[in-house]
Design a protein around this motif. Structure first.
Motif, short mmCIF file in Angstrom:
data_model
loop_
_atom_site.label_atom_id
_atom_site.label_comp_id
_atom_site.label_asym_id
_atom_site.label_seq_id
_atom_site.Cartn_x
_atom_site.Cartn_y
_atom_site.Cartn_z
N ALA A 391 0.84 -1.20 -0.09
CA ALA A 391 -0.07 0.03 -0.17
C ALA A 391 0.94 1.19 0.04
N ILE A 392 1.91 1.33 0.75
CA ILE A 392 2.78 2.39 0.79
C ILE A 392 3.62 2.56 -0.62
N GLU A 393 4.02 1.37 -1.28
CA GLU A 393 4.57 1.58 -2.49
C GLU A 393 3.49 2.17 -3.57
N THR A 394 2.31 1.54 -3.36
CA THR A 394 1.18 2.11 -4.55
C THR A 394 1.21 3.58 -4.29
N ALA A 395 0.91 4.18 -2.82
CA ALA A 395 1.02 5.65 -2.58
C ALA A 395 2.21 6.59 -3.10
N ILE A 396 3.33 5.81 -3.03
CA ILE A 396 4.63 6.46 -3.51
C ILE A 396 4.51 6.74 -5.05
N THR A 401 3.73 10.40 -9.97
CA THR A 401 3.62 10.07 -11.23
C THR A 401 3.52 11.47 -12.00
N ARG A 402 3.93 11.25 -13.20
CA ARG A 402 3.86 12.29 -14.19
C ARG A 402 3.62 12.19 -15.35
N GLY A 438 4.67 19.78 -11.58
CA GLY A 438 5.45 19.22 -10.62
C GLY A 438 4.81 17.92 -9.93
N ILE A 439 5.75 17.35 -9.12
CA ILE A 439 5.42 15.87 -8.56
C ILE A 439 5.66 16.07 -7.20
N LYS A 440 5.24 15.08 -6.28
CA LYS A 440 5.44 14.94 -5.02
C LYS A 440 4.87 16.20 -4.05
N PRO A 441 3.46 16.42 -4.17
CA PRO A 441 2.49 15.73 -5.16
C PRO A 441 2.42 16.29 -6.31
N GLY A 469 -4.87 7.09 -12.55
CA GLY A 469 -4.49 6.63 -11.35
C GLY A 469 -4.14 7.53 -10.12
N PHE A 470 -3.10 8.05 -9.91
CA PHE A 470 -2.89 8.84 -8.84
C PHE A 470 -3.33 8.28 -7.48
N GLU A 471 -3.16 6.93 -7.44
CA GLU A 471 -3.70 6.49 -6.12
C GLU A 471 -2.82 6.80 -4.79
N GLY A 472 -3.51 7.23 -3.74
CA GLY A 472 -2.65 7.36 -2.65
C GLY A 472 -2.06 8.76 -2.42
#
Length: 489
Positions: A391-396, A401-402, A438-441, A469-472
């Motif tokens: 779940a953590i890996e999915t959120a990261i 995502t770009r 930008g990313i992160k988020p 997607g952008f899950e998490g």
């Protein structure tokens, strides 16, 4: 070809856009009638990472909030001619000479105070610890007091760049009063009248020299370094128990009494062949501003731990109803721009009826983070702990995502064609083009022919999630409206 994206998600000049993509994007903007400086400004505002932070501190009633209003160029901070008006830390975005920074107004710092005054002082101390530079405001008409001397000791201990502001110097006659403040040992006092604006430009020039171009990166210490995972939630939801279960040993103290953890505890834990840095935090209580002493400082440290993390794992007690405090904690993580995982602890204590009502509770009370991965765990029995890392890996992955500009604009074109903005006042605004800045988020800038209503922006965000997607991860969307004067005929 310079289309590489740096580890912080930004190109050295154009945010998330490489040179070739940036040139194509600017050509598209020119065709739609946007001035290059407007486009650059929009990309800069949306695409920046964390801005450098400037804290304004000093004892009560020296004119800190008046100075903040002068720097902002508008009346934002509440000002009154009596001490103690400002209590909480309040942040604003400011700009000087083309450079943007975060300006933090604080309450007056006093030594040896109790109750509310102690909480105000604690907020000011926290602002100093998290700032990149500090403006120390002293009343030049009064001179350096014992409290000012105590603030100087605090600043020296913090080892932050300091700009000394000698306030209330309204004319030449006050220059001598300002000169006397050399005795504080903080370098040149800058004579300023925050009420009339006298001398603020020279002081701000000194501020820009003290501020770093960009703040120090607080997460992802190096490419391939350990990811930082903050465990947050109300007191006694099982954060420390969860950390011990993940580590497979008793790393932190666990007790049935709420509030056992006071300081954030960092632990390097290897899971699935990957080293993670888990941060156990103090429980976030209601009415933080009414707390005193250790609990108050614990809540401030927890907020700082969230800011430094990449992922916030929010623990919720599944045996109780979702509370207003749970929702506040979720909102804090979203506003901090962290990737989010919802972990419902004590799942093993639930019967079928309670699970049914909890599901309904989640649908209504946590609808704003329906995109967050969810795991149902038990920190006591270890149930489903193996699902936490995926779940953590999915959120990261969602957080980083770009979307290429060309693909994004094809998608926006489909939205405009199939679901145009409602007509308001005889006009129908439409999205002309956009880009991911930008990313992160993930941060997007949409360029439109008119104002886009909040409901339509939410619709665009929902469709972005369905498509990409952008899950998490939270998504930030800003809109820049085309000015009539810049429009091509």
């Amino acid at each position: 070809m310079n289309d590489q994206i740096h580890s912080d998600g930004s190109d050295h000049e154009h945010g998330a856009l490489g040179d070739a993509e940036y040139a194509e994007f600017m050509e598209l903007a020119a065709q739609e009638g946007f001035a290059p400086e407007d486009v650059e400004g929009a990309l800069g505002e949306a695409g920046h990472g964390p801005l450098p932070v400037l804290a304004v501190v000093g004892r009560p009633n020296v004119g800190k909030s008046t100075l903040v209003n002068r720097i902002l160029g508008r009346r934002e901070a509440v000002v009154q001619d009596k001490p103690g008006v400002t209590r909480d830390r309040v942040s604003y975005e400011a700009e000087w000479a083309g450079r943007r920074f975060k300006l933090v107004d604080t309450g007056g710092w006093e030594q040896d105070v109790l109750g509310l005054d102690a909480s105000v002082a604690a907020q000011a101390e926290y602002a100093i610890s998290t700032a990149d530079a500090v403006v120390f405001v002293v009343d030049a008409t009064v001179g350096a007091t014992d409290t000012d001397e105590a603030v100087v000791r605090l600043l020296r201990k913090a080892k932050k760049p300091v700009v000394l502001c000698a306030n209330k110097v309204d004319g030449q006659s006050g220059e001598a009063d300002a000169t006397a403040l050399w005795s504080l040992g903080l370098g040149q006092p800058h004579p300023v009248s925050s009420l009339h604006g006298r001398g603020t430009g020279d002081m701000l020039d000194a501020v820009l020299e003290a501020l770093p171009e960009a703040p120090e990166q607080t997460f992802g210490t190096a490419i391939g370094g350990p990811r930082r995972i903050a465990l947050i939630g109300r007191p006694n939801v099982g954060k420390s128990s969860l950390l011990n279960k993940v580590a497979n040993e008793d790393r932190v103290v666990v007790n049935a009494m709420a509030g056992t953890t006071r300081d954030p505890v960092d632990e390097l834990i290897e899971l699935g062949g990957i080293t993670w840095k888990f941060i156990d935090t103090a429980g976030i209580r209601r009415k933080v501003h009414l707390q005193e002493g250790a609990d108050y400082y614990a809540s401030l440290r927890t907020a700082a731990a969230v800011e430094k993390a990449e992922v916030a794992v929010i623990l919720i007690d599944a045996s109780e109803s979702i509370s207003v405090q749970d929702q506040r904690i979720v909102t804090m993580a979203v506003e901090a721009g962290r990737a989010i995982v919802l972990a419902f602890n004590k799942w093993d204590t639930l019967d079928e009826e309670r699970r049914y009502y909890l599901e309904r509770d989640i649908e209504t009370e946590l609808a704003q983070v329906a995109w967050a991965p969810r795991v149902n765990v038990s920190a006591v029995t270890g149930r489903h702990m193996d699902r936490l890392v995926p779940a953590i890996e999915t959120a990261i992955a969602g957080w980083e995502t770009r979307i290429p500009t060309g693909r994004l604009n094809a998608f926006l074109g489909e939205i405009v064609a199939s679901h145009p903005h409602p007509i308001r006042g005889g006009k129908q605004p439409r999205i002309l083009f956009g880009t991911q800045a930008g990313i992160k988020p993930p941060r997007f800038v949409l360029f439109a022919s008119g104002f886009l209503e909040h409901g339509y922006r939410r619709f665009v965000e929902r469709r972005l999630r369905e498509e990409f997607g952008f899950e998490g991860t939270p998504i930030h969307i800003s809109v820049r409206v085309r000015e009539k004067r810049g429009r091509n005929k």
